[in-house]
Write an enzyme that holds these catalytic residues in place. Sequence first.
Site, PDB file in Angstrom:
ATOM      1  N   GLU A 280       1.170  -0.484  -5.198  1.00 45.42           N
ATOM      2  CA  GLU A 280       0.131   0.512  -5.414  1.00 45.42           C
ATOM      3  C   GLU A 280       0.842   1.826  -5.707  1.00 45.42           C
ATOM      4  OE1 GLU A 280      -3.610   2.849  -3.396  1.00 45.42           O
ATOM      5  OE2 GLU A 280      -1.751   2.557  -2.330  1.00 45.42           O
TER       6      GLU A 280
ATOM      7  N   ASP B 206       0.824  -1.198   0.000  1.00 44.40           N
ATOM      8  CA  ASP B 206       0.000   0.000   0.000  1.00 44.40           C
ATOM      9  C   ASP B 206       0.871   1.266   0.000  1.00 44.40           C
ATOM     10  OD1 ASP B 206      -2.593   1.393   0.416  1.00 44.40           O
ATOM     11  OD2 ASP B 206      -1.534   2.096   2.200  1.00 44.40           O
TER      12      ASP B 206
END
Length: 695
Positions: free
Chosen positions: A404, A341
């Site tokens: 990401e 993330d």
Amino acid sequence: MSTSNIPPSVKGAIDADPWLTPFANELAKRRQLADDWLQKFEQTEGGLVKFADSYKDYGFQVDSKTGNVNYKEWAPNAKEAFLVGDFNNWSTEGSNRYQLTKDEYGVFNITLPKGTIPHDSRIKILLVLPSGEWIYRLPAWITRATQPPKESKEVAFEARFWNPEHKYEFKNKRPIPGESLRIYEAHIGISTPEPKIGSYKEFTQNILPKIKELGYNTVQLMAIMEHAYYASFGYQVTNFFAISSRFGTPEDLKELIDTAHGLGIVVLLDVVHSHASKNVDDGLNNFDGTEYQYFHSGGKGSHPLWDSRLFNYGKYEVLRFLLSNLKFYLDVYKFDGFRFDGVTSMLYLHHGVGAGGAFSGDYNEYLHENSAVDYEAITYLMLANDLINLVAKEEGTNFISIAEDVSGMPTLGTPRSAGGVGFDYRLAMALPDMWIKILKEQKDEDWDINKIVHTLTNRRYTEKAIGYCESHDQALVGDKTLAFWLMDAEMYTNMSTLSPLTPVIDRGLSLHKIIRLLTHSLGGEGYLNFEGNEFGHPEWLDFPNANNGDSYHYARRQFNLPGDDLLRYKFLYKFDAAMQHLESKYGWLHKKDTYISLKNESDQVLVYEKAGLLFIFNLNPTQSFTDYRVGVETGGVYRIVLNSDDSQYGGHGRVDNEASRFFTTDLAWNNRKNFLQVYIPSRTVLVLGLENTIN
Ligand SMILES: *[C@@H]1O[C@H](CO)[C@@H](O)[C@H](O)[C@H]1NC(C)=O
Ligand SMILES: *[C@@H]1O[C@H](CO)[C@@H](O)[C@H](O)[C@H]1NC(C)=O
Ligand SMILES: *[C@@H]1O[C@H](CO)[C@@H](O)[C@H](O)[C@H]1NC(C)=O
Ligand SMILES: CC(=O)N[C@H]1CO[C@H](CO)[C@@H](O)[C@@H]1O
């Protein structure tokens, strides 16, 4: 730079993309930073893998022979440290005094005889600071933390000593990830139609079979790492080695992963190493009384938008903590890889925020020696990918790592050995934005096929991407899912099969299927769906918080809807399953043989071949075409393998699949050797396959 001057350490990256040539030295410099760490770990720890085995050394360790427990904690600023808990009445006095010893590196430890601390009892570390102040902390490597009962005065999460008599034993071998990743993104707590927190056990029983039935081969779990604030969606981690206790016990999660493996499904962890919760009482912030122990000090240590702390990736003990954290999840829970993330926030000193966060794609923005790249963070990501690959090799598999990253940094998905950062995939984050923009701003007759195809296919083909039309981001309150953009309020009134099919629902069902298949077949080397969107989930997501009266009403997924025969959600669900299973058979995600033979803007027809299949899209809202001539390279007899207009998918059944056989004519058409002619109804996609490949 002439090719002879290219440093061998980055030659692979430059062979794959000669435009990187001016940045060869910079790439080599970045690679060297990570390689230097590898060498250091070799000298001081016996290698990266051993270093990352520190989770077997730090925190609480039970000796399998003696049953004695060792507890180890790095807290350099503390003068003294004591272990306190239910087991010693939270005392430091007399026979209840359990003082740790400190070594020259600021690492404390203590060994306790077997049976001193009961399983599941509450514990803390008490640190005495140079000022004389006492501070209580949850052990940084604690593997379980729980929310205090409602009636308790405590609000912060409580650390627990997890040492059950019966530990879950894994039964199934890990499946080796396939070449085509079909990812089902899920959150345990919302995976129930009831307004409550779903559990690992319920997910194992109720959701895994659905994922299998739909034909996904990968499940990506968010919000696993413990987060004291539920409404953070798991992105403000407080306890990195604890899995969220809201959903059950560590043994329950192991059972979930083992069961998934038994079904042939690999499991990825949405890992949050880009930042940490700023909680002090139950998080990592100010752990040893300094703000700079795990994090940068001052402004550099706080995220400008997320209200959270930023790690100091240049620090030896921080690398130990984070790299061990990855290996812990691979070893102990048997995750098969990670979705990292917030990679953009890590990669740049501006964290992708503000003016610096606008990327045009110019290589200088990412690779110039004066770019805003955070060298320590990029080095950490390289080491993380090295570790993942080394552990995979030991396990006889290959793990998956996904970044990401919205910036599109070149070489992020290039192997380390070739001079890249080493991710296997990046998320194709431009695709959901494109679909939203189209649905928001354009009339159906104005859809620009050239532009859509360009956005879907405009990526670095030397690096793999995960395509998706929407993820959890679009499901959150304040944003809108495709189903909402398309059907909005009528989802509540017109989804019954007993009511007439309105134009809004008709259009919505048709385009929902088309958008998914277009993205699936052109948008990446993998595909991702967020749970519920496979059937057009009619509610947004809103976690219980002060603004909604702590309601769970919107913190759920209504998996009962596609199972209701009288509702039209089943059509979208069935189409999703058909699409996944067809991919599984033909493997278009990992094939690189796309040939687009027609983009007809006036007809709004798009035709391409991939993986031996012929995709024919008619996006025209009103016009159907009879005997539409379509080019195809391989001659023979074709049949329909997927038809979005099928009545089983909520279509109008205008094409008779069984009766349709297409014989090619060997005359060149649209640069293909043959053509065939089809009836292609409005707002429909037909996928054709050679008859002899069908069974
Ligand atoms: C903890 O306190 C309780 C009540 O004061 C006492 O009965 C118990 O023996 C104490 N236990 C320990 C380990 O000191
Ligand atoms: C605990 O600390 C002592 C003193 O620094 C050290 O000698 C010992 O090896 C440590 N034990 C463990 C298990 O690390
Ligand atoms: C698109 O279709 C129309 C009508 O079928 C035709 O006149 C036109 O030439 C086609 N354009 C392309 C680019 O094939
Ligand atoms: C049968 C039915 O409920 N039809 C509804 C479909 O949606 C429109 C617009 O929201 C309503 O007016 C209809 O009553």
